[in-house]
Design an enzyme around this catalytic site. Structure first.
Site, PDB file in Angstrom:
ATOM      1  N   SER A 156       0.851  -1.190   0.000  1.00 43.53           N
ATOM      2  CA  SER A 156       0.000   0.000   0.000  1.00 43.53           C
ATOM      3  C   SER A 156       0.881   1.232   0.000  1.00 43.53           C
ATOM      4  O   SER A 156       2.111   1.118   0.089  1.00 43.53           O
ATOM      5  CB  SER A 156      -0.939   0.000   1.208  1.00 43.53           C
ATOM      6  OG  SER A 156      -0.221   0.219   2.380  1.00 43.53           O
ATOM      7  N   GLU A 264     -11.494   4.312  -4.875  1.00 47.96           N
ATOM      8  CA  GLU A 264     -10.636   5.140  -5.735  1.00 47.96           C
ATOM      9  C   GLU A 264     -10.999   4.995  -7.208  1.00 47.96           C
ATOM     10  O   GLU A 264     -11.186   3.881  -7.690  1.00 47.96           O
ATOM     11  CB  GLU A 264      -9.172   4.738  -5.548  1.00 47.96           C
ATOM     12  CG  GLU A 264      -8.649   4.970  -4.146  1.00 47.96           C
ATOM     13  CD  GLU A 264      -7.207   4.477  -3.997  1.00 47.96           C
ATOM     14  OE1 GLU A 264      -6.421   4.560  -4.957  1.00 47.96           O
ATOM     15  OE2 GLU A 264      -6.885   3.979  -2.906  1.00 47.96           O
ATOM     16  N   THR A 284      -6.282   9.816   1.849  1.00 46.42           N
ATOM     17  CA  THR A 284      -6.694  11.078   1.210  1.00 46.42           C
ATOM     18  C   THR A 284      -7.913  11.685   1.911  1.00 46.42           C
ATOM     19  O   THR A 284      -8.173  12.880   1.796  1.00 46.42           O
ATOM     20  CB  THR A 284      -7.031  10.878  -0.284  1.00 46.42           C
ATOM     21  OG1 THR A 284      -8.153   9.985  -0.392  1.00 46.42           O
ATOM     22  CG2 THR A 284      -5.849  10.289  -1.052  1.00 46.42           C
ATOM     23  N   ARG A 361       5.263   9.304   6.134  1.00 45.28           N
ATOM     24  CA  ARG A 361       4.304  10.356   6.449  1.00 45.28           C
ATOM     25  C   ARG A 361       4.276  10.565   7.958  1.00 45.28           C
ATOM     26  O   ARG A 361       3.947   9.668   8.720  1.00 45.28           O
ATOM     27  CB  ARG A 361       2.918   9.939   5.947  1.00 45.28           C
ATOM     28  CG  ARG A 361       1.944  11.114   5.798  1.00 45.28           C
ATOM     29  CD  ARG A 361       0.530  10.610   5.547  1.00 45.28           C
ATOM     30  NE  ARG A 361       0.432   9.804   4.355  1.00 45.28           N
ATOM     31  CZ  ARG A 361      -0.305   8.696   4.268  1.00 45.28           C
ATOM     32  NH1 ARG A 361      -1.029   8.273   5.278  1.00 45.28           N
ATOM     33  NH2 ARG A 361      -0.329   7.995   3.163  1.00 45.28           N
TER      34      ARG A 361
HETATM   35  N1  LIG Z   1      -3.020   2.053 -13.802  1.00 45.30           N
HETATM   36  C1  LIG Z   1      -2.633   3.232 -13.375  1.00 45.30           C
HETATM   37  N2  LIG Z   1      -2.566   4.293 -14.222  1.00 45.30           N
HETATM   38  C2  LIG Z   1      -2.150   5.506 -13.797  1.00 45.30           C
HETATM   39  N3  LIG Z   1      -1.781   5.779 -12.530  1.00 45.30           N
HETATM   40  C3  LIG Z   1      -1.836   4.771 -11.657  1.00 45.30           C
HETATM   41  C4  LIG Z   1      -2.254   3.454 -12.014  1.00 45.30           C
HETATM   42  N4  LIG Z   1      -2.200   2.678 -10.925  1.00 45.30           N
HETATM   43  C5  LIG Z   1      -1.765   3.464  -9.923  1.00 45.30           C
HETATM   44  N5  LIG Z   1      -1.542   4.718 -10.333  1.00 45.30           N
HETATM   45  C6  LIG Z   1      -1.108   5.845  -9.500  1.00 45.30           C
HETATM   46  O1  LIG Z   1      -0.485   5.355  -8.334  1.00 45.30           O
HETATM   47  C7  LIG Z   1      -1.287   5.652  -7.179  1.00 45.30           C
HETATM   48  C8  LIG Z   1      -1.228   4.503  -6.188  1.00 45.30           C
HETATM   49  O2  LIG Z   1      -1.751   3.341  -6.778  1.00 45.30           O
HETATM   50  P1  LIG Z   1      -2.713   2.380  -5.946  1.00 45.30           P
HETATM   51  O3  LIG Z   1      -3.815   3.151  -5.368  1.00 45.30           O
HETATM   52  O4  LIG Z   1      -3.059   1.228  -6.794  1.00 45.30           O
HETATM   53  O5  LIG Z   1      -1.651   1.915  -4.840  1.00 45.30           O
HETATM   54  P2  LIG Z   1      -1.666   1.788  -3.296  1.00 45.30           P
HETATM   55  O6  LIG Z   1      -0.269   1.435  -2.970  1.00 45.30           O
HETATM   56  O7  LIG Z   1      -2.721   0.814  -2.946  1.00 45.30           O
HETATM   57  O8  LIG Z   1      -2.045   3.143  -2.698  1.00 45.30           O
HETATM   58  P3  LIG Z   1      -2.834   3.433  -1.316  1.00 45.30           P
HETATM   59  O9  LIG Z   1      -2.688   2.256  -0.431  1.00 45.30           O
HETATM   60  O10 LIG Z   1      -2.145   4.642  -0.802  1.00 45.30           O
HETATM   61  O11 LIG Z   1      -4.235   3.710  -1.748  1.00 45.30           O
HETATM   62  C9  LIG Z   1      -2.675   5.915  -7.723  1.00 45.30           C
HETATM   63  O12 LIG Z   1      -3.433   6.695  -6.826  1.00 45.30           O
HETATM   64  C10 LIG Z   1      -2.319   6.631  -9.031  1.00 45.30           C
HETATM   65  O13 LIG Z   1      -1.913   7.958  -8.797  1.00 45.30           O
HETATM   66  N1  LIG Z   2      -2.348   4.206   2.237  1.00 43.93           N
HETATM   67  C1  LIG Z   2      -2.523   3.486   3.440  1.00 43.93           C
HETATM   68  C2  LIG Z   2      -2.233   4.377   4.644  1.00 43.93           C
HETATM   69  O1  LIG Z   2      -2.066   5.581   4.527  1.00 43.93           O
HETATM   70  N2  LIG Z   2      -2.190   3.779   5.825  1.00 43.93           N
HETATM   71  C3  LIG Z   2      -1.858   4.465   7.051  1.00 43.93           C
HETATM   72  O2  LIG Z   2      -0.458   4.507   7.212  1.00 43.93           O
HETATM   73  C4  LIG Z   2      -0.076   3.732   8.347  1.00 43.93           C
HETATM   74  C5  LIG Z   2       1.280   3.075   8.157  1.00 43.93           C
HETATM   75  O3  LIG Z   2       2.238   4.082   8.167  1.00 43.93           O
HETATM   76  P1  LIG Z   2       3.815   3.746   8.217  1.00 43.93           P
HETATM   77  O4  LIG Z   2       4.109   2.964   6.961  1.00 43.93           O
HETATM   78  O5  LIG Z   2       4.453   5.076   8.268  1.00 43.93           O
HETATM   79  O6  LIG Z   2       4.051   2.915   9.458  1.00 43.93           O
HETATM   80  C6  LIG Z   2      -1.207   2.755   8.562  1.00 43.93           C
HETATM   81  O7  LIG Z   2      -1.233   2.222   9.853  1.00 43.93           O
HETATM   82  C7  LIG Z   2      -2.393   3.648   8.225  1.00 43.93           C
HETATM   83  O8  LIG Z   2      -2.729   4.512   9.286  1.00 43.93           O
HETATM   84 MG   LIG Z   3      -4.666   3.636  -3.681  1.00 41.38          MG
END
Ligand SMILES: Nc1ncnc2c1ncn2[C@@H]1O[C@H](COP(=O)(O)OP(=O)(O)OP(=O)(O)O)[C@@H](O)[C@H]1O
Ligand SMILES: NCC(=O)N[C@@H]1O[C@H](COP(=O)([O-])[O-])[C@@H](O)[C@H]1O
Ligand SMILES: [Mg+2]
Length: 389
Positions: A156, A264, A284, A361
């Site tokens: 993530s 999303e 977000t 973050r």
């Molecule tokens: N297929 C795609 N085309 C264009 N941009 C993409 C694509 N997949 C991902 N991204 C970009 O990368 C970002 C993160 O991708 P995604 O949401 O799949 O990952 P994540 O690691 O699960 O993020 P999070 O856990 O923070 O939601 C998306 O919000 C987008 O900005």
């Molecule tokens: N996109 C998912 C997300 O924002 N998750 C948030 O970040 C933390 C992990 O942070 P860290 O990696 O700094 O420990 C998670 O525990 C959750 O609060």
């Molecule tokens: Mg995402």
């Protein structure tokens, strides 16, 4: 089920980061009892919970131990990387898993939720395929075409994700994805790169005994697959909002249960394309700490406990901007908070993470403005003023 719940309830939070911290605060305000669980000591939500446990949430045995010890009424996952098969067992024993045990299993990895949305529900997504070896990935990336996006199926906040421009870059993307995959999976997803106008999170609240409701869409900007700033309202046309709501309703109905979901989407001129979803508050969505009468954490709590949500009020143009670390450090202190807070309608959250590493973050700046542009500028400026030392 679960309406007119008596209070307090005992909630076990699996994952104790910044999102969990705000959730615990919301739960505490209604007098509930919260056990915050994470893989490291002094995680943000542990600092405000009634008690905490440090375990590997990927271990069924360790989950069993803490559940036996605390006997929670609810298990509230806060991250993906949890032994979700074990949650199914807890649910059978009468503990309510949020949103449901099966839903946490569907959304733990990118492949299952993608199959559900695309194959079973027929929802438009980016073209995609999978690779479990480099050779496989090379073939699939070719079929999808370039540029494409390679991601571990379990990760993530953009961890292990890269945009691949040509065949020569596939091997590096594979190595990066495997090195940054959370949990035990060696599988990656490759997706068609969507050249979107804007991407949004549609916070969708699924309730036990009331209709599904939505927050105003949140626009956001990401770098390295990780959120940098978000704003609400997103400013997309009404017909696209309705299209996104219909998709969000379809997917969350298929998942079941109750709670908030961060759904999303990529928005292009012509299309609303489903990307992924979190069955819990979304990063977000931290903008709602300043942009709504009830923030996403309060909404999650009310939905979980079956408490009514009579009205969600959007308070006008608002934005959030992240405060990221730029180096490794085992102590964390901040300067510049006073400067940031000297501007009207600006607020700061510092998460209290015990250590820092590049791009971690550490806090978020929040702002309201007369319009979205102004709110974004105010939030970004405030975030930039806060320095981690
Ligand atoms: N297929 C795609 N085309 C264009 N941009 C993409 C694509 N997949 C991902 N991204 C970009 O990368 C970002 C993160 O991708 P995604 O949401 O799949 O990952 P994540 O690691 O699960 O993020 P999070 O856990 O923070 O939601 C998306 O919000 C987008 O900005
Ligand atoms: N996109 C998912 C997300 O924002 N998750 C948030 O970040 C933390 C992990 O942070 P860290 O990696 O700094 O420990 C998670 O525990 C959750 O609060
Ligand atoms: Mg995402």
């Amino acid at each position: 089920m679960h309406n007119s719940t008596k209070l307090p309830q005992k909630l076990m939070l699996l994952g104790a980061g910044e999102l969990g911290k705000e959730f615990v605060i919301a739960a505490q305000r209604l007098g509930n009892y919260v056990i915050a669980v994470d893989r490291y000591l002094n995680a943000p939500a542990m600092q405000v919970a009634d008690c905490y446990e440090v375990i590997s949430m990927l271990s069924a045995d360790e989950l069993e131990t803490v559940v036996q010890k605390h006997q929670p009424d609810f298990i509230v996952p806060e991250i993906e990387a949890i032994r979700t098969e074990k949650l199914v067992e807890f649910e059978k024993r009468g503990i309510t898993v949020i949103p449901t045990a099966v839903a946490t299993n569907y959304t733990m990895n990118r492949d299952r939720i993608r199959e559900l949305a695309h194959q079973e529900l027929g929802i438009r997504t980016a073209k995609y395929g999978y690779g479990s070896t480099l050779e496989e990935l090379i073939g699939v990336a070719d079929q999808i075409g370039f540029p494409n996006v390679v991601k571990p199926v379990m990760s993530s906040s953009g961890k292990g994700q890269s945009v691949v421009k040509n065949q020569e870059e596939v091997a590096a993307a594979w190595n990066y994805a495997i090195a940054n995959s959370r949990g035990d999976s060696q599988k990656v997803i490759v997706e068609e790169f969507i050249n979107f106008e804007i991407e949004i999170t549609l916070l969708t609240i699924k309730q036990w005994n009331a209709p599904t409701i939505f927050c105003a869409p949140i626009g956001h900007r990401q770098e390295r697959g990780d959120y940098q700033e978000s704003w609400q309202p997103a400013g997309i046309p009404e017909d696209q909002i309705l299209a996104a709501q219909a998709i969000a309703k379809k997917v969350t109905d298929a998942l079941g249960g109750a709670g908030i979901f961060g759904v999303e989407f990529f928005i292009t001129q012509e299309e609303v394309i489903f990307s992924e979803l979190s069955p819990r508050p979304h990063d977000t969505g931290m903008v709602t700490l300043i942009s709504q009468n009830l923030n996403e954490f309060e909404l999650h709590l009310r939905a979980i406990l079956g408490l009514p949500i009579p009205h969600i009020e959007q308070l006008g143009s608002a934005a959030s901007a992240v405060i990221l670390a730029d180096k490794h450090s085992d102590t964390v202190a901040f300067t510049g908070v006073a400067e940031a807070l000297s501007v009207p309608n600006v607020d700061i959250r510092l998460f209290g993470k015990p250590n820092a590493h590049p791009y971690r973050r550490m806090g978020v700046a929040l702002a309201q403005g007369n319009n979205i542009l102004e709110a974004r500028e105010k939030a970004k400026k405030a975030a930039s003023q806060v320095k981690i030392i």
